[in-house]
Design a protein around this motif. Sequence first.
Motif, short mmCIF file in Angstrom:
data_model
loop_
_atom_site.label_atom_id
_atom_site.label_comp_id
_atom_site.label_asym_id
_atom_site.label_seq_id
_atom_site.Cartn_x
_atom_site.Cartn_y
_atom_site.Cartn_z
N CYS A 1 0.79 -1.08 -0.16
CA CYS A 1 0.06 -0.06 -0.01
C CYS A 1 0.75 1.30 -0.02
N VAL A 2 0.32 2.40 -0.56
CA VAL A 2 1.07 3.73 -0.27
C VAL A 2 0.59 4.11 0.95
N LEU B 1 -0.25 6.94 3.10
CA LEU B 1 -0.62 8.39 2.75
C LEU B 1 -0.65 9.10 4.26
N ALA C 1 -8.65 9.87 -1.15
CA ALA C 1 -7.86 8.80 -1.48
C ALA C 1 -8.96 7.66 -1.41
N TRP D 1 -5.86 0.65 -7.03
CA TRP D 1 -5.33 1.65 -6.12
C TRP D 1 -5.40 1.03 -4.48
N ALA E 1 -4.17 2.00 -0.63
CA ALA E 1 -3.52 2.93 0.07
C ALA E 1 -3.92 2.63 1.62
#
Lengths: 688, 303
Positions: free
Chosen positions: B21-22, B24, B39, B50, B52
């Motif tokens: 995952c990013v 954030l 997001a 995606w 996150a």
Amino acid sequence: MSDLLLEFYSEEIPARMQEPAAEHLKTSFSSELSEERLSFESVATYSTPRRLVIIIWGLAQSSNSFSEERRGPRVGAPPEAISGFANSVGVAESELYTKKVKKGEFHFYDLKHPGYSSEKLIKKIAVKVAHSFPWQKSMKWGEYSFRWVRPLKSIMCMLYHEGKDPRSIDLELNGIISSSYTYGHQIMSPEKFYPLGAKEYMKCLRDRRVILDYTERKNLIWASAKRLAEEQEAELIRDDSLLDEVAGLVEWPVILMGDIDEEFLTLPREILQVSMREHQKFFSVISADTGLLCKFVVVANLEARDGGKSVLEGNSRVLRSRLRDAKFFFNKDLIDIKNKKFEYLNQRLEFVTFHHRIGSQAHRVQEIRKISGRVAKLLSVNAKVCDQAVNLCKTDLTTNVVREFPELQGVVGRIYCKMEGEDEAIYNAVSDHYKPLTQNDQVPEEMVSIVVGIADRVFTLTSFWAINEKPSGSKDPFALRRSAIGLIRILLEKRLSIKLTDLIENDLKPEIAQDLCQFIAERLRIHLIEKGYSHDTLQACLNLSTFENPYAAFVQIEQLEKFRKTELFHKLIDAYRRPNNILHSEENKAKRKFESEPSTELFNSSEENNLMDKLVAVEHSVKASLAERDYVGSFGALADLNEVVEAFFENVTINSLTPEEKENRLYLCNKVRKIMHSVANFSELRVL
Amino acid sequence: MPRSFQEIILKLHEYWSACGCVILQPYDLEVGAGTFHPATTLRALGTDHWNAAYVQPSRRPTDGRYGENPNRLQHFYQYQVILKPSPSNIQELYINSLDKIGIDRTLHDIRFVEDDWESPTLGAWGLGWEVWCDGMEVSQFTYFQQVGGIDCNPVSGEITYGLERIAMFVLGIDSVMDLPFNDPASLKPLSYGDIFRQAERQYSRWNFDVANPDMLSEHFHDYEKECKRILAEKKMDKHLCESIIMVQPAYDYCIKASHVFNLLDARGVISPTERQNFIARVRDLAKMCAEAFLESEQGQRRT
């Protein structure tokens, strides 16, 4: 012969949907099998939180072949017609044969339908059933387009044949492909396994900490919980709907019992019980010594490494914090009540909205009072007591406990009324007028509760109808269907003969009242169908004038349903059919009805006179029976017509050459039908 | 075993980071839940893959209890994970994450109990569960079916951890204010209450009694107008001479309107009829933003 095993393995299916889904799987699959002429010995379906399973025992290798006799053109028909027929059945003309039947001699062909292999058919059926599965709510996940109640993790579809290797049937549901393995318990046995037979599948699951059978899980939970309580000399409180739910939350039930902290033992039992049940899904346990609710039972889905110590600790902690809240709010209420009377809290109802277009809860109570006065009179119940009960029935909506735990409405009011020394009838009504809350709940017992319960529902239904907020499709935000069903169940189960028009009198415009009555009648019909009454009996008995009084309609339905199984019923139907059939065709021809009274002067046979005499007598006794709501008596009286009607039709020709005579005989037929219809519309009934 | 609130957050970051995952940072506006972060709300739309994770400070003015209720706060933290498309092992990933923060699946009873999620203000809904750990609700698990009234395809899986609750469970604490925020063995150990009790008291008072309803109502109208105005602008940017659809600035105003509505609600100045009306107006903004997102470059891109 082989056994079929089909398992849909998914993420957690909501508990309330599991058993209905298993039931649907069984009926839809079996009916598809018989449609395809694929025979089998027996079928069983199972559900757990993560699986939906069907096992078909003794499945045939292929569907039964059969031949169908197709009739073609008449012998001597143009040659094109004959060759056309041969083409349509796919054979040469020479393979047709001729046969004489009633209407003449025709060309025939016996069309053979071959049997198909069970594998092919199962594949077709499974895919069809899965795609059209009627989940209440379904969803998509990931990048798949297939819809299911929650993400499907695998599908296993196996054919087991003794002495042969298991065969996996390849299914594909929009990209989800079947496999020949499944999984055990999500936490305790997550590895794949490959079952080698349907029986073995169930055993393997058990070894892997899954009890496939819902009823077995239920029984196990109940028995172990009861034993645990008894070992501690305490009594487990039975709670069937909680048991139903909990059995749908675990694949491997592990029953643990814990203590309720002493500081909460002074809380009223109802408050303890509801907060434990609604929020934690705990069963309540009562001490044999003190009669206090002192322990809880929790059903876990895990055989924990530490024997459940952590699980129990965690659950106790959650309960403690919940009960601490409840106790805090309860004490706050006690202070309010001590300062002023409970009734005094009614003042706050002004500021609680019932519905913005209808008014406040105070307005609601005022309106219910008016209705309850009317209902009390209709049912000869003490109106003053009912009025006081209504006056207090929504007071608890302003208490701190109910604002925090809305599901305690009624229960809390009851406790506070009891503390203040109100009559038993009143505090019972404060809680029981909400009954029945669910399908399995009982209707209220006492008359005051019944009056308040009826008045509350009548107010709800009429006020929402007045602002045109009606349920539509799946949308019923104010649970009006439940209100109507509750009203109907009270009337039926308490045998209360009240007209709907008397209940909703003068509150609504006539067309709106009519529409509401229709709505209630429709709920009545659905309710009775769910109870197993046959469609056509309902059709025959329910019409504009009968459903006005739901209980009376119900009595008639019940009695007709019984009467239909007797010999007399066939006589009655015979007596009905002949005059009805003739009238039907004559009415159609003449485009008018024959509704005048028959004239005895135009009779010229004893049969006509006999029929007329009998009709007059029967009309009289039917009226008397109906007045007594003795429908069986009226059905019997009608069946009495059978002999004279039969004699009439045997010996009198309706189609007399004298038009007046013919007309008069049709009047006679009409009189038969009219009397019959005064009891029920027999044209709706099939003969069983 | 984690020893503090912050360590739990760090462990979750470490875990979800390792899952690809990013990680954030929180969105820099007041929101009611992690779902409001663009997001999640915006990225759940369109076809892009995606993944996150982030912490989102969340505000629910009506839940303020002056710091005196052991379980309730008007400002709290959610840990939000969004995985799009939802992977087939998402439940396993989640249970593994619990292992990392000290919830051992062989000791604790983890259960997925039906709970469908709906956000009337975002025009969003999904099916899923609340996750129970020994009877305590510790997370919300949702498969998004619609956002801003638009069908999600592919479907995202959303996991929301109630961080205070989960920390209280893991650390065995009964009142949120007693949670150790940093390591209790550190030089200056601080509890959740040391850091937030005063803020809870102040905001509770302001939310319920002091906030200026007239000003807030005006702000609501202004935010609503601004959101619509931004979306009504021509697509072409006059400097770059390229199309720039300003979804995020517009969505900011949708978020602001939503928060102002929550404040007005807590202040007790919204009647039930008006309430429905306010919700419908925020939902309209969310829908317009969702539609604009699908038209934008980001919404159109295919992975």
